[in-house]
Design a protein around this motif. Structure first.
Motif, PDB file in Angstrom:
ATOM      1  N   VAL A  96      21.772  -5.149 -20.902  1.00 22.40           N
ATOM      2  CA  VAL A  96      22.093  -6.426 -20.258  1.00 22.40           C
ATOM      3  C   VAL A  96      21.588  -6.426 -18.810  1.00 22.40           C
ATOM      4  CG1 VAL A  96      24.125  -6.930 -21.682  1.00 22.40           C
ATOM      5  CG2 VAL A  96      24.382  -5.543 -19.607  1.00 22.40           C
ATOM      6  N   LEU A  97      21.785  -7.559 -18.160  1.00 21.53           N
ATOM      7  CA  LEU A  97      21.383  -7.729 -16.761  1.00 21.53           C
ATOM      8  C   LEU A  97      22.221  -6.831 -15.850  1.00 21.53           C
ATOM      9  CD1 LEU A  97      19.614  -9.404 -14.773  1.00 21.53           C
ATOM     10  CD2 LEU A  97      21.509 -11.044 -14.672  1.00 21.53           C
TER      11      LEU A  97
ATOM     12  N   THR B  31      17.120 -10.058 -18.812  1.00 20.12           N
ATOM     13  CA  THR B  31      18.007 -10.716 -17.853  1.00 20.12           C
ATOM     14  C   THR B  31      19.203 -11.416 -18.507  1.00 20.12           C
ATOM     15  OG1 THR B  31      16.730 -12.791 -17.878  1.00 20.12           O
ATOM     16  CG2 THR B  31      16.028 -11.088 -16.337  1.00 20.12           C
ATOM     17  N   ARG B  32      19.548 -11.042 -19.709  1.00 20.54           N
ATOM     18  CA  ARG B  32      20.643 -11.723 -20.397  1.00 20.54           C
ATOM     19  C   ARG B  32      22.007 -11.157 -20.014  1.00 20.54           C
ATOM     20  NH1 ARG B  32      18.537 -13.590 -26.425  1.00 20.54           N
ATOM     21  NH2 ARG B  32      16.900 -14.955 -25.591  1.00 20.54           N
ATOM     22  N   THR B  33      22.958 -12.056 -19.866  1.00 16.98           N
ATOM     23  CA  THR B  33      24.348 -11.683 -19.592  1.00 16.98           C
ATOM     24  C   THR B  33      25.136 -11.830 -20.897  1.00 16.98           C
ATOM     25  OG1 THR B  33      24.752 -13.963 -18.861  1.00 16.98           O
ATOM     26  CG2 THR B  33      24.236 -12.334 -17.157  1.00 16.98           C
ATOM     27  N   THR B  34      24.810 -11.005 -21.854  1.00 15.23           N
ATOM     28  CA  THR B  34      25.323 -11.147 -23.216  1.00 15.23           C
ATOM     29  C   THR B  34      26.837 -11.048 -23.287  1.00 15.23           C
ATOM     30  OG1 THR B  34      23.240 -10.175 -23.989  1.00 15.23           O
ATOM     31  CG2 THR B  34      25.027 -10.291 -25.575  1.00 15.23           C
ATOM     32  N   TRP B  35      27.450 -10.307 -22.367  1.00 13.24           N
ATOM     33  CA  TRP B  35      28.916 -10.196 -22.402  1.00 13.24           C
ATOM     34  C   TRP B  35      29.585 -11.555 -22.231  1.00 13.24           C
ATOM     35  CZ3 TRP B  35      25.931  -8.698 -18.242  1.00 13.24           C
ATOM     36  CH2 TRP B  35      26.205  -9.294 -17.014  1.00 13.24           C
ATOM     37  N   LYS B  36      28.942 -12.467 -21.497  1.00 13.28           N
ATOM     38  CA  LYS B  36      29.515 -13.803 -21.321  1.00 13.28           C
ATOM     39  C   LYS B  36      29.507 -14.582 -22.628  1.00 13.28           C
ATOM     40  CE  LYS B  36      28.229 -14.158 -16.433  1.00 13.28           C
ATOM     41  NZ  LYS B  36      27.465 -14.918 -15.420  1.00 13.28           N
TER      42      LYS B  36
ATOM     43  N   TYR C 288      18.424  -5.095 -10.993  1.00 14.08           N
ATOM     44  CA  TYR C 288      18.422  -6.560 -11.148  1.00 14.08           C
ATOM     45  C   TYR C 288      17.078  -7.134 -10.690  1.00 14.08           C
ATOM     46  CZ  TYR C 288      20.043 -11.406 -10.322  1.00 14.08           C
ATOM     47  OH  TYR C 288      20.196 -12.769 -10.312  1.00 14.08           O
TER      48      TYR C 288
ATOM     49  N   ASP D 231      23.653  -5.412 -11.983  1.00 12.49           N
ATOM     50  CA  ASP D 231      24.379  -6.029 -10.867  1.00 12.49           C
ATOM     51  C   ASP D 231      23.408  -6.732  -9.925  1.00 12.49           C
ATOM     52  OD1 ASP D 231      25.524  -5.658  -7.887  1.00 12.49           O
ATOM     53  OD2 ASP D 231      27.184  -5.866  -9.320  1.00 12.49           O
TER      54      ASP D 231
ATOM     55  N   HIS E 193      31.330  -1.927 -20.292  1.00 15.17           N
ATOM     56  CA  HIS E 193      30.012  -1.802 -19.678  1.00 15.17           C
ATOM     57  C   HIS E 193      29.672  -0.322 -19.544  1.00 15.17           C
ATOM     58  CE1 HIS E 193      29.274  -6.045 -18.358  1.00 15.17           C
ATOM     59  NE2 HIS E 193      30.569  -6.100 -18.619  1.00 15.17           N
TER      60      HIS E 193
ATOM     61  N   CYS F 230      19.215  -9.375 -27.240  1.00 15.96           N
ATOM     62  CA  CYS F 230      18.287  -9.556 -26.125  1.00 15.96           C
ATOM     63  C   CYS F 230      17.036 -10.329 -26.541  1.00 15.96           C
ATOM     64  CB  CYS F 230      17.868  -8.202 -25.550  1.00 15.96           C
ATOM     65  SG  CYS F 230      16.992  -7.154 -26.746  1.00 15.96           S
TER      66      CYS F 230
END
Length: 242
Positions: free
Chosen positions: A175-176, A204-209, A184, A178, A223, A147
């Motif tokens: 993570v961010l 606000t990171r979408t680290t899973w991506k 959010y 929904d 998650h 993060c």
């Protein structure tokens, strides 16, 4: 809601202008010294609430011993050493963190972790672990770090470089939330504040991506709805195999 969020983000950014100025002229260095003390207190609380989830995550680490039966762990962003208690006995641990002021707290955690052997403490950012040799580590651990790194993508490239073939990367990150949730909304609104309070933390990171795109041979990711303050409740946890 989107319009309201944009307005609130702008307002908070304006209120944070003095902090941006302090950072620009380098007067935030004192906080770098104070941050380890703050994180030490917060980490104790986090570990109490997340203990079972951490135990469940790190239970698989022994499976990644090298063919000789040894286990070398490298932890990125080790902070105050709150993960040490979850590591299997007999493994060798190398610690890295970009903030040298964590060393005082690390020494205490190391002294309380007689089941481990400690190699060294390396002052380095996750994106630049050049002092660690290629294919030299069995397990890399990273919790609540992606993060705040400048580049999660580059950090994951470094992870893959230093992991031996068949080694694993263990992670647990907030993570961010929904996009339809108030979590959010407030993550975006409060992000400028968390950036300074959390020493670069990005809500606000979408680290899973980033993990899904990193090219690991296998990825076990889930998650979680962590039992924490609502703003950091959305979590991901798991491990990826090189």
């Amino acid at each position: 809601m989107a319009m309201l969020m944009r307005f609130c983000v702008l307002l908070v950014n304006v209120l944070c202008l003095p902090l941006y100025l302090l950072e620009a002229i380098g007067l935030n260095k004192f906080y770098k010294r104070a941050f380890p003390f703050c994180l030490h207190r917060l980490s104790e609380s986090y570990n109490k609430k997340m203990r079972e989830k951490k135990k469940d995550l790190f239970r698989s680490i022994p499976e990644f011993r090298n063919p000789a039966g040894h286990l070398r762990i490298l932890e990125i962003g080790c902070g105050t050493g709150t993960n040490f208690e979850f590591y299997p006995a007999g493994c060798k641990v190398t610690c890295t963190d970009p903030n040298p002021h964590f060393q005082k707290f690390l020494q205490k955690s190391m002294a309380n972790s007689s089941h481990l052997t400690f190699d060294s403490f390396v002052v380095a950012a996750g994106e630049d672990l050049g002092s660690i040799e290629d294919n030299s580590v069995d397990v890399v651990v990273c919790t609540l770090v992606l993060c705040s790194v400048d580049s999660a993508k580059q950090t994951l490239l470094e992870v893959q470089r230093i992991l031996r073939p068949g080694g694993a990367f263990f992670f647990m990150e907030h993570v961010l939330g929904d996009a339809s949730s108030w979590i959010y909304f407030f993550q975006h609104v409060l992000q400028p504040v968390f950036y300074f309070v959390g020493d670069g933390c990005d809500l606000t990171r979408t680290t899973w991506k980033e993990l899904e795109a990193a090219g690991f041979s296998d990825l076990k990711l889930r998650h979680l709805d962590a039992p924490l303050y609502f703003i950091i409740r959305p979590h991901i946890s798991g491990y990826a195999v090189k």
